[in-house]
Design an enzyme around this catalytic site. Structure first.
Site, PDB file in Angstrom:
ATOM      1  N   HIS A   2       0.832  -1.207   0.000  1.00 18.39           N
ATOM      2  CA  HIS A   2       0.000   0.000   0.000  1.00 18.39           C
ATOM      3  C   HIS A   2       0.864   1.254   0.000  1.00 18.39           C
ATOM      4  O   HIS A   2       0.546   2.249  -0.672  1.00 18.39           O
ATOM      5  CB  HIS A   2      -0.920  -0.031   1.225  1.00 18.39           C
ATOM      6  CG  HIS A   2      -1.699   1.220   1.429  1.00 18.39           C
ATOM      7  ND1 HIS A   2      -1.413   2.126   2.425  1.00 18.39           N
ATOM      8  CD2 HIS A   2      -2.761   1.730   0.762  1.00 18.39           C
ATOM      9  CE1 HIS A   2      -2.261   3.132   2.357  1.00 18.39           C
ATOM     10  NE2 HIS A   2      -3.091   2.923   1.364  1.00 18.39           N
ATOM     11  N   GLU A  55       2.031   1.898  -3.425  1.00 18.71           N
ATOM     12  CA  GLU A  55       0.942   2.451  -4.233  1.00 18.71           C
ATOM     13  C   GLU A  55       0.937   3.974  -4.128  1.00 18.71           C
ATOM     14  O   GLU A  55       0.774   4.683  -5.130  1.00 18.71           O
ATOM     15  CB  GLU A  55      -0.393   1.869  -3.761  1.00 18.71           C
ATOM     16  CG  GLU A  55      -1.600   2.459  -4.470  1.00 18.71           C
ATOM     17  CD  GLU A  55      -2.843   2.467  -3.595  1.00 18.71           C
ATOM     18  OE1 GLU A  55      -3.513   3.518  -3.501  1.00 18.71           O
ATOM     19  OE2 GLU A  55      -3.148   1.423  -2.987  1.00 18.71           O
ATOM     20  N   HIS A  56       1.109   4.502  -2.923  1.00 21.77           N
ATOM     21  CA  HIS A  56       1.175   5.952  -2.732  1.00 21.77           C
ATOM     22  C   HIS A  56       2.376   6.544  -3.477  1.00 21.77           C
ATOM     23  O   HIS A  56       2.263   7.572  -4.151  1.00 21.77           O
ATOM     24  CB  HIS A  56       1.299   6.283  -1.248  1.00 21.77           C
ATOM     25  CG  HIS A  56       0.002   6.254  -0.512  1.00 21.77           C
ATOM     26  ND1 HIS A  56      -0.514   7.357   0.134  1.00 21.77           N
ATOM     27  CD2 HIS A  56      -0.898   5.256  -0.311  1.00 21.77           C
ATOM     28  CE1 HIS A  56      -1.668   7.036   0.702  1.00 21.77           C
ATOM     29  NE2 HIS A  56      -1.917   5.766   0.459  1.00 21.77           N
ATOM     30  N   GLU A  87      -3.518   8.189   7.581  1.00 17.62           N
ATOM     31  CA  GLU A  87      -4.638   7.432   7.021  1.00 17.62           C
ATOM     32  C   GLU A  87      -5.052   6.319   7.979  1.00 17.62           C
ATOM     33  O   GLU A  87      -6.237   6.079   8.211  1.00 17.62           O
ATOM     34  CB  GLU A  87      -4.242   6.846   5.663  1.00 17.62           C
ATOM     35  CG  GLU A  87      -5.340   6.041   4.986  1.00 17.62           C
ATOM     36  CD  GLU A  87      -4.891   5.444   3.665  1.00 17.62           C
ATOM     37  OE1 GLU A  87      -5.541   4.480   3.203  1.00 17.62           O
ATOM     38  OE2 GLU A  87      -3.884   5.924   3.092  1.00 17.62           O
TER      39      GLU A  87
END
Length: 446
Positions: free
Chosen positions: A68, A71-72, A148
């Site tokens: 993840h 992905e950022h 997040e």
């Protein structure tokens, strides 16, 4: 959520519309990139997606969240694009883009006018192998991910409860690790971790390109060979061998209390078969089972018995089957009791509904209605090229084939009531379940 139709209306719909089969073409480039083209010429738009066969369950031990996190970082820039320029360029073309990570895949997409496909492929191919990231990029984005997690998980008791239930469900398999990662491990992720993961898995021979919309296979093949064809594959790509779950021999139970809980509820999840290539029958039976038990907030078995009976015990109930996984699926049920009904009573009432179903099986009229609704939903869903692109991408990254996707509606319609009950008996084994109670923490008396 399925679009709910009256039985007569839905039956008329499926009888009046012929079986729809989208034109799907599947081929592979010399460097290993698999390409799927879904033609839909009703509007001059296109969805361009790249799916990588890597997700949170493929992360190295101690590096949870790296899939993840990467992905950022994929939006930070390349040797040709400045940080943020990728999305800005898509927006300037009147399109939009984003990405998402699961346990089994990571995907990136753009929705643009069909004549902008060439540009999308050029940019996406560029960041498949030429990503750039500075130490400041990594530091900044790591903080974004931590924030997040704070907002979506740590501040939400329901999310924490779900995370803990999943961790209890999978003692050995990495499906028990949250996609976003554990906080203490996210804090340690660095630039080298990200680059190592990127260089290994972000390669044409570990990717699937899905293009859906106003395109032709010949056009997509020409553009794909131009932009992706020259990319070097990863030599000795690691096989997807995850630690597997040992047989679960005893039910696991947990209670999570938090003063922020607004509505207590009981939830249970069972390990269940995932969709298997060439053998999707059990997954289809579980799909129908979930609809029968808890698919509708008004007509399902749980709703009828617990929410609308003579003495209602629940304000909400649900049954859900998740079979879109490479290694293992799950089947879940949940009940939110009405005020004054304890979680123990709610759980017992939920179990009574399940036990009665296993004895009597589905009502024939309900069974026919569910099949009709599934058929209607399939027809409506084909109007959405984004949804079709996701359907094929998710399937191909979790071990299914194009043929499996195309046959799925037929497999669903072929399921019998006897198969649903037999599969339910197999899955509803409390020794393979995790049962959790979410409760409001009582304040201590002064």
């Amino acid at each position: 959520m399925l679009r709910r139709l009256g039985l007569a209306a839905a039956t008329a719909l499926t009888l009046s519309l012929p079986a729809f089969a989208e034109a799907v073409t599947d081929f592979r480039l010399a460097n290993g990139l698999e390409v799927v083209v879904i033609e839909d010429h009703r509007a001059p738009v296109v969805t361009h997606m790249v799916w990588y066969r890597v997700g949170a369950a493929d992360e190295p031990p101690g590096h949870s969240g790296i899939a993840h996190f990467l992905e950022h970082l994929m939006f930070k820039g390349t040797d040709e694009l400045k940080p943020g320029e990728f999305s800005a360029t898509v927006e300037a073309q009147g399109g939009d883009d984003n990405a998402f990570t699961s346990w089994d895949y990571t995907a990136y997409f753009q929705r643009v006018a069909a004549d902008r496909l060439d540009l999308m492929m050029k940019m996406e191919a560029d960041r498949m192998r030429d990503l750039q990231m500075s130490e400041d990029d990594v530091k900044t984005e790591r903080q974004v991910v931590l924030e997040e997690r704070s907002q979506r998980t740590d501040s939400d008791p329901d999310a924490i409860f779900g995370e803990q239930r999943r961790a209890a469900q999978y003692l050995n398999h990495p499906y028990g690790i949250p996609i976003i990662g554990w906080r203490h491990e996210i804090e340690q992720l660095d630039r080298e971790d990200a680059f190592s993961f990127y260089r290994t898995y972000y390669a044409p021979n570990n990717a699937i390109l899905v293009v859906a919309g106003d395109v032709t296979p010949d056009e997509v093949k020409r553009l794909a060979e131009t932009h992706y064809g020259a990319l070097e594959p990863t030599e000795n790509l690691p096989p997807r061998l995850r630690p597997q779950e040992p047989p679960q021999l005893a039910e696991r139970r947990l209670t999570f209390t938090d003063p922020r809980v607004a509505q207590p509820y009981v939830a249970r999840s069972y390990l269940a078969p995932a969709r298997e290539s060439g053998a999707q029958e059990k997954a289809a039976a579980l799909t129908i089972l979930a609809e029968l038990l808890g698919g509708s907030p008004t007509t399902s078995l749980l709703a009828s018995a617990l929410q609308f009976g003579e003495a209602p015990k629940a304000v909400w109930s649900q049954a859900y089957y998740d079979g879109s996984a490479l290694d293992s699926g799950s089947f879940s049920v949940a009940v939110v009791p009405v005020p004054g009904v304890s979680l123990q009573a709610a759980e017992e009432a939920m179990d009574a509904v399940i036990a009665d179903f296993l004895k009597t099986g589905p009502d024939p009229e309900d069974f026919a209605r569910i099949k009709t609704q599934l058929r209607a939903h399939d027809i409506y869903s084909r109007d959405n090229v984004d949804g079709l692109a996701r359907r094929y991408g998710a399937a191909l990254t979790t071990g299914l084939t194009v043929e499996d996707v195309e046959r799925w509606p037929e497999v669903l319609q072929a399921v019998t009531p006897e198969e649903v009950v037999a599969t339910a008996r197999e899955v509803f084994d409390r020794r393979r379940a995790v049962t959790g109670w979410l409760e409001q923490e009582e304040e201590e008396s002064q």
